[in-house]
Design an enzyme around this catalytic site. Structure first.
Site, PDB file in Angstrom:
ATOM      1  N   ARG A 160       0.328  -3.714 -14.799  1.00 28.50           N
ATOM      2  CA  ARG A 160      -0.763  -4.137 -13.927  1.00 28.50           C
ATOM      3  C   ARG A 160      -1.965  -3.227 -14.141  1.00 28.50           C
ATOM      4  NH1 ARG A 160      -0.906  -2.932  -7.580  1.00 28.50           N
ATOM      5  NH2 ARG A 160      -1.144  -0.853  -8.493  1.00 28.50           N
ATOM      6  N   PHE A 174      -0.327  15.613 -12.368  1.00 32.55           N
ATOM      7  CA  PHE A 174       0.337  14.393 -12.860  1.00 32.55           C
ATOM      8  C   PHE A 174       1.352  13.883 -11.843  1.00 32.55           C
ATOM      9  CE2 PHE A 174      -0.622  15.833 -17.372  1.00 32.55           C
ATOM     10  CZ  PHE A 174      -1.502  14.802 -17.630  1.00 32.55           C
ATOM     11  N   GLU A 203       4.102   8.491 -26.635  1.00 35.81           N
ATOM     12  CA  GLU A 203       2.903   7.864 -26.058  1.00 35.81           C
ATOM     13  C   GLU A 203       1.652   8.694 -26.367  1.00 35.81           C
ATOM     14  OE1 GLU A 203       3.257   5.998 -22.170  1.00 35.81           O
ATOM     15  OE2 GLU A 203       1.430   7.042 -21.573  1.00 35.81           O
ATOM     16  N   HIS A 256      11.121   8.278 -23.867  1.00 38.19           N
ATOM     17  CA  HIS A 256       9.730   7.975 -24.231  1.00 38.19           C
ATOM     18  C   HIS A 256       8.934   9.209 -23.828  1.00 38.19           C
ATOM     19  CE1 HIS A 256       6.149   5.390 -24.782  1.00 38.19           C
ATOM     20  NE2 HIS A 256       5.685   5.898 -23.649  1.00 38.19           N
ATOM     21  N   ASP A 312      -3.899   0.588 -12.828  1.00 36.89           N
ATOM     22  CA  ASP A 312      -4.218   1.143 -11.514  1.00 36.89           C
ATOM     23  C   ASP A 312      -5.427   0.450 -10.925  1.00 36.89           C
ATOM     24  OD1 ASP A 312      -2.201   2.956 -10.853  1.00 36.89           O
ATOM     25  OD2 ASP A 312      -2.935   4.307 -12.417  1.00 36.89           O
ATOM     26  N   SER A 353      10.437   7.278 -28.518  1.00 39.74           N
ATOM     27  CA  SER A 353       9.067   6.823 -28.770  1.00 39.74           C
ATOM     28  C   SER A 353       8.079   7.833 -28.198  1.00 39.74           C
ATOM     29  CB  SER A 353       8.856   5.441 -28.141  1.00 39.74           C
ATOM     30  OG  SER A 353       9.331   5.432 -26.810  1.00 39.74           O
TER      31      SER A 353
HETATM   32  P1  FAD Z   1       3.538  -3.736 -10.923  1.00 37.63           P
HETATM   33  O1  FAD Z   1       4.901  -3.832 -11.489  1.00 37.63           O
HETATM   34  O2  FAD Z   1       2.749  -4.978 -10.778  1.00 37.63           O
HETATM   35  O3  FAD Z   1       3.676  -3.002  -9.509  1.00 37.63           O
HETATM   36  C1  FAD Z   1       2.538  -2.477  -8.848  1.00 37.63           C
HETATM   37  C2  FAD Z   1       2.784  -2.365  -7.356  1.00 37.63           C
HETATM   38  O4  FAD Z   1       2.772  -3.650  -6.773  1.00 37.63           O
HETATM   39  C3  FAD Z   1       4.142  -1.762  -6.978  1.00 37.63           C
HETATM   40  O5  FAD Z   1       3.968  -1.029  -5.778  1.00 37.63           O
HETATM   41  C4  FAD Z   1       5.017  -2.990  -6.706  1.00 37.63           C
HETATM   42  O6  FAD Z   1       6.051  -2.732  -5.763  1.00 37.63           O
HETATM   43  C5  FAD Z   1       3.999  -3.967  -6.148  1.00 37.63           C
HETATM   44  N1  FAD Z   1       4.295  -5.359  -6.527  1.00 37.63           N
HETATM   45  C6  FAD Z   1       4.683  -5.820  -7.735  1.00 37.63           C
HETATM   46  N2  FAD Z   1       4.823  -7.165  -7.711  1.00 37.63           N
HETATM   47  C7  FAD Z   1       4.490  -7.557  -6.446  1.00 37.63           C
HETATM   48  C8  FAD Z   1       4.414  -8.809  -5.795  1.00 37.63           C
HETATM   49  N3  FAD Z   1       4.684  -9.948  -6.451  1.00 37.63           N
HETATM   50  N4  FAD Z   1       4.024  -8.830  -4.484  1.00 37.63           N
HETATM   51  C9  FAD Z   1       3.720  -7.690  -3.829  1.00 37.63           C
HETATM   52  N5  FAD Z   1       3.780  -6.476  -4.401  1.00 37.63           N
HETATM   53  C10 FAD Z   1       4.153  -6.408  -5.691  1.00 37.63           C
HETATM   54  N6  FAD Z   1      -1.833   2.714 -16.262  1.00 37.63           N
HETATM   55  C11 FAD Z   1      -2.945   2.431 -16.978  1.00 37.63           C
HETATM   56  O7  FAD Z   1      -4.020   2.217 -16.395  1.00 37.63           O
HETATM   57  N7  FAD Z   1      -2.907   2.391 -18.350  1.00 37.63           N
HETATM   58  C12 FAD Z   1      -1.777   2.593 -19.040  1.00 37.63           C
HETATM   59  O8  FAD Z   1      -1.789   2.534 -20.272  1.00 37.63           O
HETATM   60  C13 FAD Z   1      -0.581   2.877 -18.318  1.00 37.63           C
HETATM   61  N8  FAD Z   1       0.602   3.086 -18.964  1.00 37.63           N
HETATM   62  C14 FAD Z   1       1.749   3.278 -18.235  1.00 37.63           C
HETATM   63  C15 FAD Z   1       2.964   3.405 -18.915  1.00 37.63           C
HETATM   64  C16 FAD Z   1       4.142   3.602 -18.199  1.00 37.63           C
HETATM   65  C17 FAD Z   1       5.440   3.719 -18.970  1.00 37.63           C
HETATM   66  C18 FAD Z   1       4.102   3.690 -16.781  1.00 37.63           C
HETATM   67  C19 FAD Z   1       5.372   3.957 -16.009  1.00 37.63           C
HETATM   68  C20 FAD Z   1       2.912   3.577 -16.107  1.00 37.63           C
HETATM   69  C21 FAD Z   1       1.722   3.349 -16.813  1.00 37.63           C
HETATM   70  N9  FAD Z   1       0.494   3.187 -16.173  1.00 37.63           N
HETATM   71  C22 FAD Z   1      -0.649   2.925 -16.895  1.00 37.63           C
HETATM   72  C23 FAD Z   1       0.411   3.263 -14.705  1.00 37.63           C
HETATM   73  C24 FAD Z   1       0.532   1.865 -14.062  1.00 37.63           C
HETATM   74  O9  FAD Z   1      -0.488   1.021 -14.521  1.00 37.63           O
HETATM   75  C25 FAD Z   1       0.406   2.057 -12.566  1.00 37.63           C
HETATM   76  O10 FAD Z   1       1.550   2.699 -12.056  1.00 37.63           O
HETATM   77  C26 FAD Z   1       0.089   0.790 -11.783  1.00 37.63           C
HETATM   78  O11 FAD Z   1      -0.298   1.161 -10.472  1.00 37.63           O
HETATM   79  C27 FAD Z   1       1.269  -0.178 -11.661  1.00 37.63           C
HETATM   80  O12 FAD Z   1       1.497  -0.854 -12.821  1.00 37.63           O
HETATM   81  P2  FAD Z   1       2.848  -1.733 -12.972  1.00 37.63           P
HETATM   82  O13 FAD Z   1       2.729  -2.457 -14.235  1.00 37.63           O
HETATM   83  O14 FAD Z   1       4.026  -0.909 -12.716  1.00 37.63           O
HETATM   84  O15 FAD Z   1       2.607  -2.749 -11.732  1.00 37.63           O
END
Ligand code: FAD
Length: 285
Positions: free
Chosen positions: A100, A212, A10, A262, A102, A8
């Site tokens: 989630r 990055f 991005e 990806h 950033d 895929s």
């Molecule tokens: P989570 O899985 O929620 O984790 C975030 C942090 O919180 C981690 O440190 C985790 O250990 C901690 N955590 C999770 N759950 C809990 C809990 N219940 N209690 C306490 N701590 C917890 N960013 C963008 O803004 N836009 C995008 O389009 C985007 N695309 C991405 C695509 C990919 C494939 C990847 C790998 C990253 C992307 N990101 C994007 C970056 C991402 O949004 C950031 O890394 C963000 O900080 C974390 O998102 P997450 O969904 O992994 O969060």
């Protein structure tokens, strides 16, 4: 190559008129190798929800290839996310990359403001409100999320996303295949069976790859950094070296059983397509 492997691409929603004008040709070139889907980022670098939506719709219209929006929940309300999900569903979207997002640089707490704090809550909300209407991809961090308090806890948080209903994961970029295989081993031990697709970023410059890697907490091995630094004023040589490094990484991953790749294209066709050709990936007819 097994038919089931997933490849895929991005994209990000272009933010300038020039970027908007260039994107259709880039997408057409990438679509020619028939990726499984394109994904379109959201929020990263200030892009708007409309930018993601418009790009997703245009990609499908122009290429017929599936497109998946990234959906970030940081700072959002349930009502806001519900409206977006409905909008995507009405547009025929079948796959969401659920994140989630950033936190604002000024955030005082590691948990996000708004009604969702972590991506597992978003995944649960999508399942609760739309059942299996969407295939859900989540992010995985073989080298730990940069704000993770430790690899064990960070992995437990990954597990929550899988248990909330994720169908697959895409990793953060990395240049150290061992970190990926270690993550896969930990998934197997924890009986997490979803495919973990390796996120791959082609190397096209010294400064940008350092930036990055620094921003997402990925290790750029010293030998790669030093070679890129030395080659930074010789673009063709740097591109060739970067291509060799990333080709070897992808070969190692695929031979080692990675269920797919990806590619973080950064809206450029050539670096990803050179890699595709080097890897002798198929161009379906
Ligand atoms: P989570 O899985 O929620 O984790 C975030 C942090 O919180 C981690 O440190 C985790 O250990 C901690 N955590 C999770 N759950 C809990 C809990 N219940 N209690 C306490 N701590 C917890 N960013 C963008 O803004 N836009 C995008 O389009 C985007 N695309 C991405 C695509 C990919 C494939 C990847 C790998 C990253 C992307 N990101 C994007 C970056 C991402 O949004 C950031 O890394 C963000 O900080 C974390 O998102 P997450 O969904 O992994 O969060």
């Amino acid at each position: 190559m097994a038919q089931t492997q997933s490849f895929s691409f991005e994209l990000f929603p272009p933010r300038t008129p020039e970027g908007v004008a260039k994107l259709p040709a880039i997408v057409a070139q990438l679509a020619a190798v028939k990726p499984k889907y394109f994904s379109v980022t959201h929020g990263a670098g200030g892009s708007t929800q409309d930018g993601t939506y418009d790009t997703v719709v245009k990609v499908v219209e122009h290429t017929g290839v599936e497109a998946a929006p990234h959906l970030t929940c940081v700072g959002s309300t349930r009502a806001n996310i519900a409206a977006l999900l409905q909008r995507y569903r009405d547009a025929g979207v079948k796959r969401i990359v659920a994140l989630r997002g950033d936190l604002p640089a000024t955030a005082m707490s590691p948990s996000a403001p708004g009604e969702f704090h972590y991506a597992n809550e978003l995944v649960g909300f999508i399942r609760e409100t739309h059942g299996d209407a969407f295939e859900i991809e989540v992010a995985a961090y073989p080298e730990m999320h940069p704000q993770g308090s430790g690899p064990i806890v960070d992995f437990e948080h990954f597990r929550r996303k899988v248990e909330a209903g994720a169908d697959a994961a895409i990793t953060q970029l990395f240049y150290n295949a061992d970190s990926y295989f270690d993550f896969i081993e930990r998934c197997a031990k924890a009986k997490l069976t979803i495919p973990v697709i390796a996120g791959v970023m082609p190397i096209t410059g010294f400064q940008n790859i350092v930036r990055f890697c620094t921003s997402c907490g990925a290790d750029l091995p010293r030998w790669i950094r030093l070679r890129l630094e030395e080659l930074q004023d010789d673009k063709p040589a740097l591109l060739d070296f970067g291509l060799d490094v990333v080709t070897r990484l992808c070969e190692t991953l695929l031979k080692g059983g990675a269920p797919g790749l990806h590619f973080y294209t950064i809206n450029q066709a050539e670096p990803t397509l050179r890699l595709w050709k080097n890897l002798a990936l198929p161009v379906p007819v």
